[in-house]
Design an enzyme around this catalytic site. Structure first.
Site, PDB file in Angstrom:
ATOM      1  CB  SER A  24      58.804-131.735  10.362  1.00  0.00           C
ATOM      2  OG  SER A  24      57.954-130.770   9.891  1.00  0.00           O
ATOM      3  CE  LYS A  25      57.764-136.111   9.634  1.00  0.00           C
ATOM      4  NZ  LYS A  25      57.818-136.346  11.180  1.00  0.00           N
ATOM      5  NE  ARG A  26      55.125-128.419   9.392  1.00  0.00           N
ATOM      6  CZ  ARG A  26      55.789-127.028   9.311  1.00  0.00           C
ATOM      7  NH1 ARG A  26      55.755-126.544   8.161  1.00  0.00           N
ATOM      8  NH2 ARG A  26      56.538-126.535  10.320  1.00  0.00           N
ATOM      9  CG  HIS A  27      60.142-128.385   6.285  1.00  0.00           C
ATOM     10  ND1 HIS A  27      60.192-128.651   7.458  1.00  0.00           N
ATOM     11  CD2 HIS A  27      59.925-126.989   6.256  1.00  0.00           C
ATOM     12  CE1 HIS A  27      59.750-127.593   8.332  1.00  0.00           C
ATOM     13  NE2 HIS A  27      59.789-126.632   7.509  1.00  0.00           N
ATOM     14  N   GLY A  28      59.218-131.535   2.883  1.00  0.00           N
ATOM     15  CA  GLY A  28      59.816-132.412   1.975  1.00  0.00           C
ATOM     16  C   GLY A  28      60.254-133.488   2.457  1.00  0.00           C
TER      17      GLY A  28
END
Length: 511
Positions: free
Chosen positions: A268-272
């Site tokens: 998801s977004k928090r992985h980049g």
RNA sequence: GGCGCUAUCGUCUAGGGGUUAGGACGUGAGAUUCUCAAUCUUAAAACCCGGGUUCGAUUCCCGGUAGCGCUACCA
């Protein structure tokens, strides 16, 4: 089925940017179609009116185009007519189709009206949960008499439409997992059409449910192989039951594993970066992303080859070699592939792609004189091999475009170099020569200077080179001087605000 | 909780009843260079656990464990 060319589809919801996971699904579909001579269709699942937006559909199509995943059939963009004869290809334009099919099922007794209220169902589930039984619908509206149904209808009781499922195991074949089977008691009669609250109305008044519409669409569009994410595995038995209720052939399935982040959570977004648009903005080449995505869950026959152009992939790809286990997205490997394709890419193409990252450091490309373009090509030739992605270029090329003297001085490693007495001596000698010199500083001249300084001061090696490097480029590491100097001197004559060697030394050393 | 899917180096994977368990990314070392990057060479690094089946299991079967997914009148 083997005799007719396969038909596959990518069916995204236009509710956001195209995610790499979905892009991989699209890619595998496309690869399979191209490999087998089949058709690749695009279908827009926009029945969720609240979340679907037209701009996402446009973006989606643009992203697929960028990746090179052209579809044979699909909705026409920008008001164009649909491509293909199995349309419409937007679910929002197919509502009457679903309604007709629901009516047929009802007529044939394959489906029935369920008057249970959500509250009743909730209560039923709670009881089941307490008795740790499986939480399936009891089927109590299955056997309603005609009289009761008509009475309910007359009273305007809202109803949902449910499929009547035979009491037998539901199994299907999955090309990456083999046979998957669900016991009869674990699959309850699925809702096909939601009830419409606040009054009666025909069957068509309700909104059909996802599992139902995909199945109808896939069947009507004659999809032979359903290639999609493995989050749909649990939905598949219901869909199989729908195919069977209609007497339609059940397609072949291939469920692709999930793409995870480094922490093994769904990517998801928090992985980049996760959206294709973001990867493009970062300066990844589409062929690198395609190659990487292909490798994430699939391996070549020889077990060794890692780099495949899209054309090579369409020759090598088979669903049988897709791996069933989830895969962690590895940015390092993507970077490696991107460097690989950056080296292979056409110079002009790389230049065009890179230009925009430089903002006002460069004039608009269309307006740029040939001299600037030619010079920029030389800059790229030197620096592109040093970056993972194109958006790193401005940072990497500060030795050419100029740097902030204070920042350079304050860098701890630079400061340590500059603090040495020898560094002061060397820079003094350099400044003296720069002042005495007129015209360009060529690599040859520069080499002579360094030799002279070495002879005059006895300073050599890193103690000689590092301070010089910092004064000229702002950093103690970087490319070879004989490559850097011509770029600096030529760049300085281009009216780009690039300081010459002379200006650099004078500014850095002070006068 | 129920159901399902999955399980080989840190990561992506190849392989498969007997192998020195192969490749790639990344990491370490060396070569090269004023330095960095690139490049080349090289090294370390894996079959989840327990039972079967078998002369022999990492491989086949069963169970466990763990991760993930589904469990909606979401898509």
């Amino acid at each position: 089925m083997a005799t007719t060319p396969p038909r596959v589809r990518f069916a995204p919801s236009p509710t956001g940017l195209l995610h790499v996971g979905n892009a991989r699904t699209a890619l595998y579909n496309w690869l399979f179609a191209r490999r087998t001579g089949g058709k690749f269709l695009l279908r827009i699942e926009d029945t969720d009116l609240e979340r679907s937006e037209a701009r996402y559909e446009d973006q989606l199509i643009e992203d697929l185009r960028w990746l090179g995943l052209d579809s044979d059939e699909g909705p026409g963009d920008g008001g164009q007519p649909d491509r293909g004869t199995f349309g419409p290809y937007r679910q929002s334009e197919r509502l009457t189709v679903y309604a007709e099919h629901t009516e047929r099922l009802l007529r044939e007794g394959k489906a029935y009206r369920c008057f249970c209220t959500p509250e009743e169902l909730e209560a039923e589930r709670k009881v089941a949960a307490a008795g740790h039984g499986s939480q399936v619908y009891s089927g109590r509206c299955r056997a309603l008499t005609q009289a009761v149904i008509e009475k309910n209808l007359a009273e305007g009781k809202p109803f949902a439409v449910r499929l009547r499922i035979e009491d037998r195991p539901l199994r299907f074949h999955d090309m990456v997992r083999g046979t998957v089977e669900f016991a009869a008691e674990t699959v309850s009669d699925p809702i096909l059409v939601r009830s419409i609250t606040g009054g009666a109305g025909g069957v068509s008044a309700g909104v059909p449910v996802y599992n139902y519409v995909v199945t109808v669409d896939d069947a009507l569009m004659q999809i032979s192989h359903v290639i999609r994410g493995d989050d749909h595995i649990s939905n598949t038995p219901k869909q199989v039951a729908i195919y069977e209720a209609f007497g339609w052939p059940v397609p072949e399935f291939a469920h692709l594993s999930t793409i995870l982040g480094a922490d093994r959570e769904r990517l998801s977004k928090r992985h980049g970066a996760t959206s294709i648009a973001t990867f493009r903005e970062m300066g990844y080449l589409p062929e690198a992303l395609v190659n990487y995505l292909a490798l994430l869950g699939w391996g070549a026959e020889d077990g060794k080859t890692e780099t495949f152009t899209p054309a090579e992939l369409t020759r090598a790809f088979t669903l049988e070699r897709v791996t069933p286990s989830p895969a962690i997205f590895d940015f390092d490997k993507l970077n490696w592939l991107n460097r690989h394709y950056l080296k292979l890419a056409d110079q002009g193409r790389v230049a065009a792609l890179s230009w925009g990252y430089f903002g006002d450091r460069l004039p608009a490309r269309e307006a740029a004189p040939e001299s600037v373009k030619g010079w920029f090509d030389r800059v790229l030739a030197l620096f592109v091999p040093a970056v993972d992605r194109l958006d790193q270029l401005p940072e990497k090329t500060t030795p050419i475009f100029g740097f902030d003297i204070e920042t350079a001085r304050n860098d701890p490693e630079n400061a340590a170099v500059l603090a040495a007495d020898s560094a002061r001596t060397v820079l003094g000698e350099l400044a003296a020569r720069v002042r005495a010199h007129s015209g360009n500083v060529t690599p040859e001249v520069f080499k002579v200077w360094l030799n002279e300084i070495k002879a005059a001061t006895g300073v050599k090696g890193q103690e000689l080179f590092h301070p010089v490097r910092i004064a000229l480029t702002g950093t103690h590491s970087g490319r070879e001087f004989d490559k850097l100097l011509p770029l600096i001197e030529d760049g300085a004559g281009l009216n780009l605000g690039i300081p010459s060697v002379r200006q650099r030394v004078e500014r850095f050393v002070g006068v």
